[in-house]
Design a protein around this motif. Structure first.
Motif, short mmCIF file in Angstrom:
data_model
loop_
_atom_site.label_atom_id
_atom_site.label_comp_id
_atom_site.label_asym_id
_atom_site.label_seq_id
_atom_site.Cartn_x
_atom_site.Cartn_y
_atom_site.Cartn_z
N SER A 1 -5.88 10.24 -24.34
CA SER A 1 -7.10 10.35 -25.14
C SER A 1 -7.32 9.09 -25.96
N ALA A 2 -6.25 8.56 -26.56
CA ALA A 2 -6.36 7.33 -27.34
C ALA A 2 -6.77 6.15 -26.47
N GLU A 3 -6.23 6.11 -25.25
CA GLU A 3 -6.58 5.03 -24.33
C GLU A 3 -8.06 5.10 -23.93
N ILE A 4 -8.57 6.31 -23.72
CA ILE A 4 -9.98 6.48 -23.38
C ILE A 4 -10.86 6.01 -24.53
N GLY A 5 -10.44 6.26 -25.76
CA GLY A 5 -11.16 5.79 -26.93
C GLY A 5 -12.32 6.67 -27.32
N GLU A 6 -13.26 6.12 -28.06
CA GLU A 6 -14.38 6.90 -28.58
C GLU A 6 -15.26 7.39 -27.44
N LEU A 7 -15.42 8.70 -27.35
CA LEU A 7 -16.24 9.32 -26.32
C LEU A 7 -16.55 10.75 -26.78
N LYS A 8 -17.82 11.02 -27.02
CA LYS A 8 -18.19 12.29 -27.62
C LYS A 8 -18.85 13.22 -26.61
N ILE A 9 -18.24 14.40 -26.46
CA ILE A 9 -18.77 15.43 -25.57
C ILE A 9 -19.35 16.55 -26.43
N LYS A 10 -20.55 17.00 -26.07
CA LYS A 10 -21.21 18.06 -26.82
C LYS A 10 -21.75 19.09 -25.82
N ILE A 11 -21.54 20.38 -26.14
CA ILE A 11 -21.84 21.46 -25.18
C ILE A 11 -22.72 22.51 -25.83
N SER A 12 -23.82 22.87 -25.15
CA SER A 12 -24.70 23.96 -25.59
C SER A 12 -24.78 25.01 -24.50
N GLY A 13 -24.82 26.26 -24.92
CA GLY A 13 -24.91 27.36 -23.97
C GLY A 13 -26.33 27.74 -23.61
N CYS A 14 -27.32 27.08 -24.21
CA CYS A 14 -28.72 27.30 -23.85
C CYS A 14 -29.56 26.14 -24.34
N HIS B 1 -26.06 18.90 -27.37
CA HIS B 1 -25.71 18.23 -26.11
C HIS B 1 -26.61 17.04 -25.81
N HIS B 2 -27.84 17.04 -26.32
CA HIS B 2 -28.76 15.94 -26.05
C HIS B 2 -28.24 14.61 -26.57
N VAL B 3 -27.41 14.63 -27.61
CA VAL B 3 -26.96 13.37 -28.23
C VAL B 3 -25.46 13.15 -28.05
N GLY B 4 -24.90 13.71 -27.02
CA GLY B 4 -23.52 13.42 -26.66
C GLY B 4 -23.45 12.23 -25.71
N ASP B 5 -22.36 11.46 -25.79
CA ASP B 5 -22.11 10.48 -24.73
C ASP B 5 -22.15 11.21 -23.39
N ILE B 6 -21.49 12.36 -23.36
CA ILE B 6 -21.60 13.30 -22.25
C ILE B 6 -22.12 14.61 -22.83
N GLY B 7 -23.29 15.03 -22.41
CA GLY B 7 -23.85 16.29 -22.87
C GLY B 7 -23.78 17.32 -21.76
N ILE B 8 -23.46 18.56 -22.13
CA ILE B 8 -23.36 19.64 -21.15
C ILE B 8 -24.24 20.80 -21.61
N LEU B 9 -25.17 21.20 -20.76
CA LEU B 9 -26.09 22.29 -21.07
C LEU B 9 -25.87 23.43 -20.09
N GLY B 10 -25.57 24.60 -20.61
CA GLY B 10 -25.42 25.78 -19.77
C GLY B 10 -26.78 26.36 -19.38
N VAL B 11 -26.96 26.64 -18.10
CA VAL B 11 -28.19 27.24 -17.60
C VAL B 11 -27.81 28.42 -16.69
#
Length: 552
Positions: free
Chosen positions: A445-458, A465-475
């Protein structure tokens, strides 16, 4: 921190008494659920998928040790032994019994807390920099101005029934730790060339089904004129915001449909019209509120003590924790510590009653009895002597609170999703838990460094999730859970909405898809690049190819 005066105490106690009567009428059948609904929402009580949920206000994310102990007590006595810290710096209880809620509110009042305006079409809890008053890069303590907004907005008669809920965030630092550009109103406090303190005022940000970044409508507003200008904005919104469609009722739609220039003109005109009657903050009132946020009397402590360097050199796990979870303090010899509520396999943002009590104890042992809640669902001890960091880390470890992952791949924001929420289309918590297991190795995790994941269920985007480096939206598709992935979002001074990568992934595919994104980044990054820099340099194509190679 702010302390209630006689008016505050009376207001909160009166509200508890009123709601006790309303609950009694609901339990007796005198009120139907539909009749009870607006009454409970005005007191922070939701009806979720399986049970009621109570949302308790934590103004600008600041808690005393006594308040944290009370939250722990409520979790143990009235809930299932835990609470959930939210992206509005509040806490939610997911399993209270309706008949117990007035008693919960009464106990909260004992420690100057409540649930007023944590729901409904009103001005919600004003959020702020969780490092406020302590950050090395700030011009002022943003919480001072949040408290003024809180007092002005609480039960404001004109703004109790707005077209839709309304969210304000304040930052006073070079680094935006409050995501001000994705709020209905974002306020950036700074000093102009003349040295005067004032705000850049941004309007029309927000996420949900129509994500938008706020637009600046005033470059510099003298600080003492804050409340009158906010009043002008809210008056324009209250008069012109749409009420025919709740999905188009937020101020961001008004700004988008009218244009920022038109909104600026209308707000300025309204402001001039009300200036003679609206409130400009007197210097003595600013000083009175500021006094509540005066910094503690810091004993002199060693800056960068030799023992700290020695402990970091001897213990790689401690060194990783300091690197990830410890931030600079404006006072030499002290540090700001973020306590991760994202352990491997744990629901993001949850804390048990025992953990809350431990944090309260540690805030007194290694600080001045103050705790902060972050909008990223972690906790902060704002005043830790550098020479105490190793002892604090050891103590946190005994309570499962020493995860070294702040701002890293497993420091995930996630909404409650389909495990709790009646609006959700898919589960969020299990996906977040599995991602943390996949990246459980702190060295990796430290080697990967700053990386923000955000998850919404709807689509309501409570997980940002819209403002994550990686955003995940459940549909939901034909009764099954799928997850759409976006890349390139960010909530800071360069705020951006993420771009959809392509087709959605099934529940059992999404964690593997995230790992492919991370592996692709690691194979393509230049030395020193964080994820968003690599994405900016290379664009989305290499990541889409890694995600959808089998579809070609």
């Amino acid at each position: 921190m702010y302390q209630y005066d006689t008016f505050d105490h009376a207001l909160v106690r009166d509200r508890v008494a009123q709601f006790r009567g309303q609950v009694a009428r609901r339990l007796s059948g005198e009120l139907s659920e539909e009749e009870f609904r607006p009454l409970r929402l005005m007191n922070g009580l939701y009806l979720q998928l399986h049970a009621y949920m109570l949302r308790v206000a934590v103004p600008y994310g600041t808690l005393s040790a006594a308040q944290m102990r009370k939250l722990a007590h409520i979790a143990r006595r009235y809930d299932r032994g835990f609470g959930h810290f939210t992206t509005r710096q509040n806490i939610q209880y997911n399993w209270p019994k309706l008949e117990d809620v007035p008693d919960i509110l009464n106990e909260l009042a004992e420690v100057e807390m409540h649930a007023i305006q944590t729901s409904g079409n009103c001005i919600r809890n004003t959020t702020s920099d969780p490092f406020g008053g302590r950050a090395a890069d700030e011009v002022d303590d943003a919480r001072i101005w949040c408290e003024m907004i809180r007092q002005w907005s609480t039960l404001h008669p004109e703004f109790s029934f707005l077209p839709r809920k309304f969210k304000i965030a304040v930052s006073a630092a070079e680094t935006d730790r409050a995501a001000i550009r994705v709020h209905d109103i974002g306020l950036r406090l700074y000093r102009n060339e003349a040295g005067a303190l004032g705000f850049e005022v941004m309007v029309g940000g927000g996420l949900g089904r129509t994500p938008m970044v706020a637009k600046t409508i005033r470059e510099f507003l003298p600080a003492e004129q804050l409340l009158s200008y906010l009043e002008a904005i809210l008056r324009v919104y209250n008069q012109e915001g749409r009420r025919d469609n709740k999905y188009k009722a937020r101020i961001k739609i008004l700004v988008h449909e009218s244009s920022p220039e038109v909104i600026r003109e209308k707000v300025e005109a309204e402001w001039q019209a009300i200036r003679d009657e609206a409130l400009d903050l007197p210097a003595e009132e600013i000083a009175r509120i500021r006094a509540f946020f005066a910094p503690p009397d810091y004993p002199q402590r060693s800056d960068k003590p030799a023992a700290l360097a020695e402990a970091r050199g001897k213990n790689p796990a401690f060194d990783r924790w300091v690197a990830a979870n410890v931030s600079p303090h404006k006072v030499p010899g002290y540090a700001i510590v973020t306590i991760s509520l994202k352990p491997v396999g744990g629901p993001p943002g949850d804390a048990t009653d025992a953990q809350m009590e431990a944090v309260a104890d540690l805030s007194e042992r290694y600080g001045f009895g103050e705790i902060r809640v972050t909008h990223e669902q972690n906790l902060v001890l704002p005043d830790v002597a550098q020479e105490d960091l190793h002892a604090l880390w050891q103590a946190l470890g005994k309570h499962g609170l020493a995860t070294a992952n702040v701002n890293q791949v497993s420091d995930i924001i996630a909404c409650p999703g389909l495990d709790y929420c009646a609006l959700a289309n898919a589960r969020s918590i299990p996906v977040a838990q599995e991602i943390t297991r996949r990246f459980a190795d702190e060295s990796r995790s430290a080697e990967i460094g700053e990386l923000k994941i955000k998850i919404s269920g709807c689509i309501n985007a409570c997980g940002h999730h819209h403002v994550g480096d990686i955003g995940i939206l459940g549909v939901e598709k034909s009764g099954e859970e799928f997850y759409q992935i976006t890349l390139g979002g960010r909530p800071d001074a360069q705020a951006a909405i993420g771009t959809i990568t392509g087709r959605a992934f099934a529940y059992d595919e999404v964690v593997g898809a995230v790992e492919r994104i991370v592996d692709t980044y690691m194979s393509l990054r230049n030395e020193g690049e964080i994820f968003r820099d690599t994405l900016t340099r290379l664009g989305h194509d290499p990541f889409k190819e890694a995600l959808y190679a089998a579809d070609q």
